[in-house]
Every structure is written in C-alpha cells, then in structure tokens.
Design a protein around this motif. Structure first.
Motif, mmCIF file in Angstrom:
data_model
loop_
_atom_site.group_PDB
_atom_site.id
_atom_site.type_symbol
_atom_site.label_atom_id
_atom_site.label_comp_id
_atom_site.label_asym_id
_atom_site.label_seq_id
_atom_site.Cartn_x
_atom_site.Cartn_y
_atom_site.Cartn_z
ATOM 1 N N GLN A 37 0.868 -1.173 0.000
ATOM 2 C CA GLN A 37 0.000 0.000 0.000
ATOM 3 C C GLN A 37 0.901 1.218 0.000
ATOM 4 O O GLN A 37 1.859 1.293 0.772
ATOM 5 N N TYR A 39 0.941 5.465 0.205
ATOM 6 C CA TYR A 39 0.226 6.703 0.514
ATOM 7 C C TYR A 39 1.200 7.855 0.422
ATOM 8 O O TYR A 39 2.345 7.752 0.848
ATOM 9 N N PHE A 63 -3.406 0.276 8.263
ATOM 10 C CA PHE A 63 -2.655 -0.815 7.658
ATOM 11 C C PHE A 63 -2.645 -2.046 8.570
ATOM 12 O O PHE A 63 -2.934 -3.161 8.136
#
Length: 77
Positions: A37, A39, A63
C-alpha cells in the motif's frame, strides 16, 4: 530483485515534496512488492513522520487493522 521475495504486506508512506527520494521512487518500489500500500502526503517532504505524525499514525493503524483481518497475512517475527 530481493524485493519481489518479500511475501508480507508492506506500507509505504511518502512525502509528495520529497526531493531526496521523489514519489516516483516509491511507485517503483511498490511495483516490486506483491502486497503493498502506498500513501503520499501532499504537504510533506522527506520526513512525513516528523512533518505530520498524526497522518502517519492513522495510516499505520489502518494498515495494521487491514492485515490483522487477512488470514495468513499477518506473520511477524
């Protein structure tokens, strides 16, 4: 080449204004991990953890919550 061997979830937090490691480097890293992931914090530079620790904390909590609810994914240690 070793990045592709990591079979654990990975969280990448990046500053959009990072001149030392631009976000493009993060995008490239993300492609190497099977479960990543990414960001990006718009107003941060190289140290998002110092520039907006609350944002980092929220992303880390989200997360950890996500991976703790995936059977077989949360393997640490």
């Amino acid at each position: 080449e070793k990045i592709g061997q990591v079979d654990l979830p990975v969280l990448l937090l990046w500053g959009a204004k990072d001149e030392l490691n631009p976000p493009e480097h993060g995008f490239e890293m993300m492609r190497g991990f099977p479960d990543a992931q990414f960001y990006e914090l718009e107003e941060a530079g190289h140290w998002p953890c110092l520039e907006d620790p609350e944002w980092v904390l929220r992303k880390m909590k989200d997360f950890l919550f996500r991976i703790s609810n995936q059977p077989g994914k949360a393997r640490f240690g």
